[in-house]
Design a protein around this motif. Structure first.
Motif, PDB file in Angstrom:
ATOM      1  N   GLU A   2       0.674  -1.317   0.162  1.00 48.60           N
ATOM      2  CA  GLU A   2       0.135  -0.043   0.154  1.00 48.60           C
ATOM      3  C   GLU A   2       1.223   1.434  -0.222  1.00 48.60           C
ATOM      4  O   GLU A   2       2.164   1.474   0.591  1.00 48.60           O
ATOM      5  CB  GLU A   2      -1.171  -0.462   0.351  1.00 48.60           C
ATOM      6  CG  GLU A   2      -1.735   0.952   0.966  1.00 48.60           C
ATOM      7  CD  GLU A   2      -2.472   1.636   2.923  1.00 48.60           C
ATOM      8  OE1 GLU A   2      -3.521   0.349   2.669  1.00 48.60           O
ATOM      9  OE2 GLU A   2      -2.588   1.641   3.995  1.00 48.60           O
ATOM     10  N   CYS A   3       0.579   2.001  -0.614  1.00 44.61           N
ATOM     11  CA  CYS A   3       1.338   3.545  -0.915  1.00 44.61           C
ATOM     12  C   CYS A   3       0.809   4.698   0.298  1.00 44.61           C
ATOM     13  O   CYS A   3      -0.065   4.311   0.216  1.00 44.61           O
ATOM     14  CB  CYS A   3       0.682   4.175  -2.529  1.00 44.61           C
ATOM     15  SG  CYS A   3       1.703   5.592  -2.175  1.00 44.61           S
ATOM     16  N   ARG A   4       1.836   4.978   0.568  1.00 44.47           N
ATOM     17  CA  ARG A   4       1.589   5.132   2.245  1.00 44.47           C
ATOM     18  C   ARG A   4       0.896   6.931   2.274  1.00 44.47           C
ATOM     19  O   ARG A   4       0.385   7.510   2.556  1.00 44.47           O
ATOM     20  CB  ARG A   4       2.905   5.498   2.710  1.00 44.47           C
ATOM     21  CG  ARG A   4       3.728   4.058   3.385  1.00 44.47           C
ATOM     22  CD  ARG A   4       4.845   3.969   4.390  1.00 44.47           C
ATOM     23  NE  ARG A   4       4.979   5.094   4.124  1.00 44.47           N
ATOM     24  CZ  ARG A   4       4.400   5.858   5.938  1.00 44.47           C
ATOM     25  NH1 ARG A   4       3.247   4.759   6.557  1.00 44.47           N
ATOM     26  NH2 ARG A   4       4.339   7.124   6.106  1.00 44.47           N
ATOM     27  N   LYS A   5       0.857   7.204   0.554  1.00 44.94           N
ATOM     28  CA  LYS A   5       1.352   9.045   0.248  1.00 44.94           C
ATOM     29  C   LYS A   5      -0.463   8.876  -0.627  1.00 44.94           C
ATOM     30  O   LYS A   5      -1.259  10.177  -0.182  1.00 44.94           O
ATOM     31  CB  LYS A   5       2.437   8.739  -0.848  1.00 44.94           C
ATOM     32  CG  LYS A   5       2.445  10.550  -1.042  1.00 44.94           C
ATOM     33  CD  LYS A   5       3.610  11.920  -1.454  1.00 44.94           C
ATOM     34  CE  LYS A   5       3.533  12.687  -0.512  1.00 44.94           C
ATOM     35  NZ  LYS A   5       5.114  13.231  -1.456  1.00 44.94           N
ATOM     36  N   CYS A   6      -0.683   8.059  -1.091  1.00 43.88           N
ATOM     37  CA  CYS A   6      -2.063   8.054  -2.160  1.00 43.88           C
ATOM     38  C   CYS A   6      -3.158   6.550  -1.342  1.00 43.88           C
ATOM     39  O   CYS A   6      -4.065   6.812  -1.706  1.00 43.88           O
ATOM     40  CB  CYS A   6      -1.850   8.102  -3.333  1.00 43.88           C
ATOM     41  SG  CYS A   6      -1.172   6.878  -4.526  1.00 43.88           S
ATOM     42  N   GLY A   7      -2.772   5.534  -1.051  1.00 42.36           N
ATOM     43  CA  GLY A   7      -3.494   4.765  -0.650  1.00 42.36           C
ATOM     44  C   GLY A   7      -3.757   3.487  -1.496  1.00 42.36           C
ATOM     45  O   GLY A   7      -4.177   2.827  -1.929  1.00 42.36           O
ATOM     46  N   HIS A   8      -2.735   3.980  -2.794  1.00 41.89           N
ATOM     47  CA  HIS A   8      -2.761   3.215  -3.967  1.00 41.89           C
ATOM     48  C   HIS A   8      -2.344   1.360  -3.700  1.00 41.89           C
ATOM     49  O   HIS A   8      -0.906   1.428  -3.242  1.00 41.89           O
ATOM     50  CB  HIS A   8      -2.377   3.293  -4.930  1.00 41.89           C
ATOM     51  CG  HIS A   8      -2.437   2.119  -6.109  1.00 41.89           C
ATOM     52  ND1 HIS A   8      -3.266   2.632  -7.191  1.00 41.89           N
ATOM     53  CD2 HIS A   8      -1.210   1.850  -7.253  1.00 41.89           C
ATOM     54  CE1 HIS A   8      -2.671   1.708  -8.069  1.00 41.89           C
ATOM     55  NE2 HIS A   8      -1.692   1.120  -8.008  1.00 41.89           N
ATOM     56  N   ILE A   9      -2.446   0.561  -3.876  1.00 41.41           N
ATOM     57  CA  ILE A   9      -3.000  -0.994  -2.959  1.00 41.41           C
ATOM     58  C   ILE A   9      -2.522  -1.397  -3.974  1.00 41.41           C
ATOM     59  O   ILE A   9      -3.466  -1.569  -5.417  1.00 41.41           O
ATOM     60  CB  ILE A   9      -3.774  -1.947  -2.635  1.00 41.41           C
ATOM     61  CG1 ILE A   9      -3.602  -1.547  -1.170  1.00 41.41           C
ATOM     62  CG2 ILE A   9      -3.085  -3.477  -1.992  1.00 41.41           C
ATOM     63  CD1 ILE A   9      -5.104  -1.755  -0.276  1.00 41.41           C
TER      64      ILE A   9
ATOM     65  N   ILE B 230       7.924   2.085  -5.037  1.00 41.27           N
ATOM     66  CA  ILE B 230       6.974   2.401  -5.530  1.00 41.27           C
ATOM     67  C   ILE B 230       6.467   2.899  -6.344  1.00 41.27           C
ATOM     68  O   ILE B 230       5.917   1.329  -6.755  1.00 41.27           O
ATOM     69  CB  ILE B 230       8.313   2.779  -6.888  1.00 41.27           C
ATOM     70  CG1 ILE B 230      10.283   3.098  -6.859  1.00 41.27           C
ATOM     71  CG2 ILE B 230       8.320   4.354  -8.201  1.00 41.27           C
ATOM     72  CD1 ILE B 230      11.181   1.783  -7.612  1.00 41.27           C
ATOM     73  N   CYS B 231       5.828   3.502  -6.147  1.00 41.36           N
ATOM     74  CA  CYS B 231       4.403   3.808  -6.223  1.00 41.36           C
ATOM     75  C   CYS B 231       4.169   3.896  -7.392  1.00 41.36           C
ATOM     76  O   CYS B 231       4.188   4.460  -8.113  1.00 41.36           O
ATOM     77  CB  CYS B 231       3.199   4.469  -5.467  1.00 41.36           C
ATOM     78  SG  CYS B 231       1.832   4.791  -5.631  1.00 41.36           S
ATOM     79  N   THR B 232       2.806   3.071  -7.896  1.00 37.79           N
ATOM     80  CA  THR B 232       2.844   3.024  -9.762  1.00 37.79           C
ATOM     81  C   THR B 232       2.083   3.900 -10.301  1.00 37.79           C
ATOM     82  O   THR B 232       1.400   4.872 -11.285  1.00 37.79           O
ATOM     83  CB  THR B 232       2.292   1.619 -10.061  1.00 37.79           C
ATOM     84  OG1 THR B 232       1.352   1.340  -9.426  1.00 37.79           O
ATOM     85  CG2 THR B 232       3.599   0.611 -10.140  1.00 37.79           C
ATOM     86  N   GLU B 233       1.289   4.660  -8.918  1.00 36.87           N
ATOM     87  CA  GLU B 233       0.248   5.435  -9.330  1.00 36.87           C
ATOM     88  C   GLU B 233       0.920   7.206  -9.105  1.00 36.87           C
ATOM     89  O   GLU B 233       0.615   8.053  -9.978  1.00 36.87           O
ATOM     90  CB  GLU B 233      -0.973   5.469  -8.265  1.00 36.87           C
ATOM     91  CG  GLU B 233      -2.371   6.224  -8.403  1.00 36.87           C
ATOM     92  CD  GLU B 233      -2.693   5.666 -10.186  1.00 36.87           C
ATOM     93  OE1 GLU B 233      -3.077   4.296 -10.603  1.00 36.87           O
ATOM     94  OE2 GLU B 233      -3.856   6.212 -10.384  1.00 36.87           O
ATOM     95  N   CYS B 234       1.143   7.101  -7.811  1.00 36.21           N
ATOM     96  CA  CYS B 234       1.951   8.544  -7.621  1.00 36.21           C
ATOM     97  C   CYS B 234       3.042   8.394  -7.627  1.00 36.21           C
ATOM     98  O   CYS B 234       3.829   9.817  -7.305  1.00 36.21           O
ATOM     99  CB  CYS B 234       1.019   9.342  -6.416  1.00 36.21           C
ATOM    100  SG  CYS B 234       2.490   8.298  -4.677  1.00 36.21           S
ATOM    101  N   GLY B 235       4.443   7.956  -7.698  1.00 36.24           N
ATOM    102  CA  GLY B 235       5.461   7.264  -7.791  1.00 36.24           C
ATOM    103  C   GLY B 235       6.297   7.969  -6.553  1.00 36.24           C
ATOM    104  O   GLY B 235       7.607   7.829  -6.305  1.00 36.24           O
ATOM    105  N   HIS B 236       4.927   7.989  -5.182  1.00 32.28           N
ATOM    106  CA  HIS B 236       5.670   7.927  -4.567  1.00 32.28           C
ATOM    107  C   HIS B 236       6.923   6.666  -3.908  1.00 32.28           C
ATOM    108  O   HIS B 236       6.934   6.166  -4.408  1.00 32.28           O
ATOM    109  CB  HIS B 236       4.572   8.008  -2.844  1.00 32.28           C
ATOM    110  CG  HIS B 236       5.428   7.549  -1.638  1.00 32.28           C
ATOM    111  ND1 HIS B 236       6.021   8.559  -1.001  1.00 32.28           N
ATOM    112  CD2 HIS B 236       5.607   6.261  -0.660  1.00 32.28           C
ATOM    113  CE1 HIS B 236       6.366   8.176   0.402  1.00 32.28           C
ATOM    114  NE2 HIS B 236       6.172   6.892   0.176  1.00 32.28           N
ATOM    115  N   HIS B 237       8.136   7.151  -3.674  1.00 32.73           N
ATOM    116  CA  HIS B 237       9.056   6.172  -3.334  1.00 32.73           C
ATOM    117  C   HIS B 237       9.844   6.285  -1.552  1.00 32.73           C
ATOM    118  O   HIS B 237      10.286   7.195  -1.261  1.00 32.73           O
ATOM    119  CB  HIS B 237      10.317   6.101  -4.280  1.00 32.73           C
ATOM    120  CG  HIS B 237      10.517   7.862  -4.247  1.00 32.73           C
ATOM    121  ND1 HIS B 237      11.913   7.549  -3.849  1.00 32.73           N
ATOM    122  CD2 HIS B 237      10.870   8.162  -4.887  1.00 32.73           C
ATOM    123  CE1 HIS B 237      13.078   8.832  -4.464  1.00 32.73           C
ATOM    124  NE2 HIS B 237      11.371   9.041  -5.095  1.00 32.73           N
TER     125      HIS B 237
HETATM  126 ZN    ZN Z   1       0.957   6.363  -3.889  1.00 33.28          ZN
END
Ligand code: ZN
Length: 287
Positions: free
Chosen positions: A231-238, A249-256
């Motif tokens: 789960e992305c800690r920034k946008c919640g994308h799983i 590395i979040c595939t949705e928002c790029g948070h890493h």
């Molecule tokens: Zn994200």
């Protein structure tokens, strides 16, 4: 009649008095609650649970007053990742190269001796002693790190609920529709991983953390680990592909960030949600 200890003698129900090596004195004012007898390679061991009713335990803060939480993510490469970015090594006591080699040699020595022979027994004892040495080392190490974790300046420790975790990680059994036979599902390939997991003994470590936390008046919060590492800690994308080995590395928002430290932070944040009452996901709380 219960268990009694007098100098180097112990009284056990049904067995009566017998001599024993009293390795730790029972402090004044404590009463014996229970005794556990265990046969190990080099003899019989008795462990005694004691209780002191005159000293109240530290009182832990009520959940709604908890304002600092340490999140712990259990692993294999590192035994524990903490949400404060610290990492705790995993010495892999029984699965490191040296141990595996010694175990293999001693195992082979046993199997080469004639069954029922004295030499075989001797070799088996030697193998058993090595197993015990590994266990002793692991136990000592776990107490040490449990102590380190619990002595952080936090009100609560957040851990994954392992019961849920094993349920999630176990491979489903697949069957061939036409023959009804079991298909290979990767479980056997996971044998090495399973060994490494049992060598890490997470459950044992958690028990020690819980025990020491209770002594210090800290709360242990067990959270549902579902998707905690995806789960992305920034946008919640799983997404499974959010994780690439050590990297997240979040595939949705790029948070890493570092994947395991991120997971420890997610565990911490889920515990915060429980504490603040906006999560129905309470797995277990002990104090
Ligand atoms: Zn994200």
């Amino acid at each position: 009649m219960g268990v009694k200890v007098q100098d180097s003698k112990i009284y056990l129900p049904k067995l009566g008095w017998m001599g024993f090596f009293n390795s730790r004195l029972i402090p004044d004012g404590f009463t014996i609650k229970a005794a556990t007898i265990r046969k190990r390679q080099d003899g019989w061991y008795v462990s005694i649970r004691i209780e002191d009713k005159s000293i109240p335990d530290y009182l832990s803060k009520p959940l709604n007053e908890v304002d600092s939480i340490l999140g712990c993510d259990l692993g294999i490469t590192k035994l524990v990742h903490l949400s404060d970015r610290h990492q705790i090594d995993n010495p892999k006591f029984s699965t490191n190269k040296k141990s595996l080699r010694t175990l293999k040699i001693r195992q082979r020595r046993v199997s080469r001796k004639i069954k029922g022979s004295k030499n075989r027994k001797k070799a088996a004892r030697k193998l058993g002693r090595f197993h015990k040495k590994i266990t002793d080392k692991r136990v000592a190490y776990q107490w040490d790190i449990a102590n380190k974790i619990v002595s952080r300046k936090v009100d609560a420790i957040a851990l994954e609920d392992l019961n849920i975790r094993t349920m999630l990680k176990r491979c489903r059994v697949k069957t061939d529709e036409s023959t009804g036979r079991f298909l290979k599902n990767g479980q056997s390939r996971k044998k090495g991983l399973n060994r490494a997991i049992s060598d890490a003994s997470w459950g044992e470590l958690i028990l020690k953390i819980e025990y020491l936390a209770a002594k210090l008046g800290k709360v242990v919060i067990k959270i549902n680990p579902r998707h905690s590492s995806q789960e992305c800690r920034k946008c919640g994308h799983i997404d499974k592909s959010n994780r690439d080995g050590e990297k997240f590395i979040c595939t949705e928002c790029g948070h890493h960030e570092h994947a395991d430290i991120g997971a420890a932070k997610t565990i911490r944040d889920r515990a915060f949600k429980i504490v603040r009452g906006d999560s129905p996901e309470l797995a277990a709380v002990s104090s």
